[in-house]
Motif scaffolding. Structure first.
Motif, PDB file in Angstrom:
ATOM      1  N   VAL A 151       0.872  -1.171   0.000  1.00 22.72           N
ATOM      2  CA  VAL A 151       0.000   0.000   0.000  1.00 22.72           C
ATOM      3  C   VAL A 151       0.909   1.219   0.000  1.00 22.72           C
ATOM      4  O   VAL A 151       1.727   1.391   0.904  1.00 22.72           O
ATOM      5  CB  VAL A 151      -0.943  -0.004   1.227  1.00 22.72           C
ATOM      6  CG1 VAL A 151      -1.751   1.275   1.282  1.00 22.72           C
ATOM      7  CG2 VAL A 151      -1.860  -1.226   1.174  1.00 22.72           C
ATOM      8  N   GLY A 154      -0.286   4.525  -0.592  1.00 25.64           N
ATOM      9  CA  GLY A 154      -0.966   5.700  -0.040  1.00 25.64           C
ATOM     10  C   GLY A 154      -0.752   5.724   1.461  1.00 25.64           C
ATOM     11  O   GLY A 154      -1.142   4.801   2.172  1.00 25.64           O
ATOM     12  N   ASN A 186      -2.037   7.088   4.045  1.00 29.93           N
ATOM     13  CA  ASN A 186      -3.179   6.958   4.948  1.00 29.93           C
ATOM     14  C   ASN A 186      -4.167   5.887   4.500  1.00 29.93           C
ATOM     15  O   ASN A 186      -5.268   5.809   5.037  1.00 29.93           O
ATOM     16  CB  ASN A 186      -3.920   8.300   5.062  1.00 29.93           C
ATOM     17  CG  ASN A 186      -3.058   9.347   5.720  1.00 29.93           C
ATOM     18  OD1 ASN A 186      -2.351   9.064   6.670  1.00 29.93           O
ATOM     19  ND2 ASN A 186      -3.118  10.565   5.206  1.00 29.93           N
ATOM     20  N   SER A 187      -3.812   5.080   3.549  1.00 28.93           N
ATOM     21  CA  SER A 187      -4.762   4.154   2.943  1.00 28.93           C
ATOM     22  C   SER A 187      -4.937   2.843   3.698  1.00 28.93           C
ATOM     23  O   SER A 187      -6.000   2.234   3.623  1.00 28.93           O
ATOM     24  CB  SER A 187      -4.354   3.857   1.498  1.00 28.93           C
ATOM     25  OG  SER A 187      -4.432   5.034   0.734  1.00 28.93           O
ATOM     26  N   LYS A 236      -5.838   0.856   6.757  1.00 23.29           N
ATOM     27  CA  LYS A 236      -6.610   1.166   7.964  1.00 23.29           C
ATOM     28  C   LYS A 236      -6.451   0.131   9.069  1.00 23.29           C
ATOM     29  O   LYS A 236      -7.026   0.291  10.136  1.00 23.29           O
ATOM     30  CB  LYS A 236      -8.095   1.336   7.606  1.00 23.29           C
ATOM     31  CG  LYS A 236      -8.335   2.480   6.633  1.00 23.29           C
ATOM     32  CD  LYS A 236      -7.826   3.787   7.194  1.00 23.29           C
ATOM     33  CE  LYS A 236      -8.065   4.952   6.266  1.00 23.29           C
ATOM     34  NZ  LYS A 236      -7.455   6.179   6.744  1.00 23.29           N
ATOM     35  N   GLU A 275     -13.814   4.400  -2.979  1.00 22.74           N
ATOM     36  CA  GLU A 275     -14.329   5.777  -2.941  1.00 22.74           C
ATOM     37  C   GLU A 275     -15.052   6.105  -4.240  1.00 22.74           C
ATOM     38  O   GLU A 275     -15.657   5.238  -4.833  1.00 22.74           O
ATOM     39  CB  GLU A 275     -13.196   6.765  -2.651  1.00 22.74           C
ATOM     40  CG  GLU A 275     -12.800   6.809  -1.196  1.00 22.74           C
ATOM     41  CD  GLU A 275     -13.846   7.427  -0.288  1.00 22.74           C
ATOM     42  OE1 GLU A 275     -14.551   8.343  -0.710  1.00 22.74           O
ATOM     43  OE2 GLU A 275     -13.933   6.971   0.860  1.00 22.74           O
ATOM     44  N   GLY A 310     -11.849   5.576  -7.567  1.00 26.47           N
ATOM     45  CA  GLY A 310     -10.860   4.501  -7.587  1.00 26.47           C
ATOM     46  C   GLY A 310     -11.191   3.422  -8.602  1.00 26.47           C
ATOM     47  O   GLY A 310     -12.345   3.169  -8.924  1.00 26.47           O
ATOM     48  N   THR A 328      -2.247   3.456  -5.539  1.00 26.31           N
ATOM     49  CA  THR A 328      -2.502   3.504  -4.102  1.00 26.31           C
ATOM     50  C   THR A 328      -2.086   2.183  -3.472  1.00 26.31           C
ATOM     51  O   THR A 328      -1.564   2.146  -2.373  1.00 26.31           O
ATOM     52  CB  THR A 328      -3.992   3.792  -3.834  1.00 26.31           C
ATOM     53  OG1 THR A 328      -4.346   4.998  -4.506  1.00 26.31           O
ATOM     54  CG2 THR A 328      -4.262   3.948  -2.347  1.00 26.31           C
ATOM     55  N   LYS A 330      -4.784  10.323  -1.998  1.00 25.52           N
ATOM     56  CA  LYS A 330      -5.142   8.906  -1.979  1.00 25.52           C
ATOM     57  C   LYS A 330      -6.338   8.698  -1.060  1.00 25.52           C
ATOM     58  O   LYS A 330      -6.249   8.887   0.142  1.00 25.52           O
ATOM     59  CB  LYS A 330      -3.953   8.057  -1.532  1.00 25.52           C
ATOM     60  CG  LYS A 330      -2.723   8.244  -2.406  1.00 25.52           C
ATOM     61  CD  LYS A 330      -3.013   7.917  -3.851  1.00 25.52           C
ATOM     62  CE  LYS A 330      -1.788   8.041  -4.715  1.00 25.52           C
ATOM     63  NZ  LYS A 330      -2.095   8.079  -6.115  1.00 25.52           N
ATOM     64  N   ARG A 331      -7.472   8.307  -1.652  1.00 22.57           N
ATOM     65  CA  ARG A 331      -8.697   8.101  -0.881  1.00 22.57           C
ATOM     66  C   ARG A 331      -9.093   6.633  -0.772  1.00 22.57           C
ATOM     67  O   ARG A 331      -9.897   6.282   0.071  1.00 22.57           O
ATOM     68  CB  ARG A 331      -9.844   8.891  -1.509  1.00 22.57           C
ATOM     69  CG  ARG A 331      -9.606  10.383  -1.490  1.00 22.57           C
ATOM     70  CD  ARG A 331     -10.813  11.113  -2.046  1.00 22.57           C
ATOM     71  NE  ARG A 331     -10.545  12.516  -2.245  1.00 22.57           N
ATOM     72  CZ  ARG A 331     -10.657  13.447  -1.315  1.00 22.57           C
ATOM     73  NH1 ARG A 331     -11.020  13.119  -0.111  1.00 22.57           N
ATOM     74  NH2 ARG A 331     -10.392  14.698  -1.587  1.00 22.57           N
ATOM     75  N   ILE A 332      -8.558   5.784  -1.636  1.00 21.43           N
ATOM     76  CA  ILE A 332      -8.845   4.358  -1.546  1.00 21.43           C
ATOM     77  C   ILE A 332      -8.321   3.867  -0.190  1.00 21.43           C
ATOM     78  O   ILE A 332      -7.241   4.263   0.246  1.00 21.43           O
ATOM     79  CB  ILE A 332      -8.146   3.576  -2.677  1.00 21.43           C
ATOM     80  CG1 ILE A 332      -8.718   3.971  -4.044  1.00 21.43           C
ATOM     81  CG2 ILE A 332      -8.293   2.069  -2.467  1.00 21.43           C
ATOM     82  CD1 ILE A 332      -7.991   3.344  -5.218  1.00 21.43           C
ATOM     83  N   THR A 333      -9.109   2.990   0.469  1.00 21.80           N
ATOM     84  CA  THR A 333      -8.653   2.430   1.738  1.00 21.80           C
ATOM     85  C   THR A 333      -8.687   0.904   1.692  1.00 21.80           C
ATOM     86  O   THR A 333      -9.449   0.308   0.936  1.00 21.80           O
ATOM     87  CB  THR A 333      -9.513   2.920   2.920  1.00 21.80           C
ATOM     88  OG1 THR A 333     -10.854   2.504   2.728  1.00 21.80           O
ATOM     89  CG2 THR A 333      -9.424   4.435   3.065  1.00 21.80           C
TER      90      THR A 333
END
Length: 110
Positions: free
Chosen positions: A10, A12, A14-15, A17, A57, A60, A81, A101-104
């Motif tokens: 990963v 990203g 912050n991606s 979690k 999101e 993505g 990401t 990067k918004r994908i988690t």
């Protein structure tokens, strides 16, 4: 389906979690199913031992790769990401058009 994970990275910041189980725990696990929500924004990658919940999101995308290695800036391609590589040399990229990067990703044991 049926592919064994060689690596999952990963990129990203912050991606990711979850911290446990670690991404290294996925190595050798075999994908048995993909479950997508109706809007295809959430996908669960179901393996024999783990489940990887991917939230794409709004923008993505998942892209199949015919052959791949771990991403490197030297490759001259935009940073995904996340990138999953399989033992057969193929892979999956999780990409989005923006630099934010918004994908988690969340990993759990089954």
């Amino acid at each position: 389906m049926g592919k064994k994970i060689e690596s999952f990275r990963v990129y990203g910041v912050n991606s990711l979690k979850t911290l446990t189980p670690s991404l290294d725990d996925l190595v050798g696990d075999q994908i048995v199913d993909l479950v997508a929500q109706d809007d295809a924004r959430r996908v669960d990658v179901v393996c024999r031992v783990h489940v990887i919940a991917v939230d794409l999101e709004r923008t993505g995308k998942m892209a199949a790769l015919r052959e791949t290695t771990a991403w490197s800036p030297a490759a001259g391609t935009p940073m995904p990401t996340g990138r999953m590589t399989f033992e057969d040399g193929t892979g999956l990229d999780f990409r989005e058009p923006a630099k934010t990067k918004r994908i988690t990703f969340a990993v759990r044991r089954r």
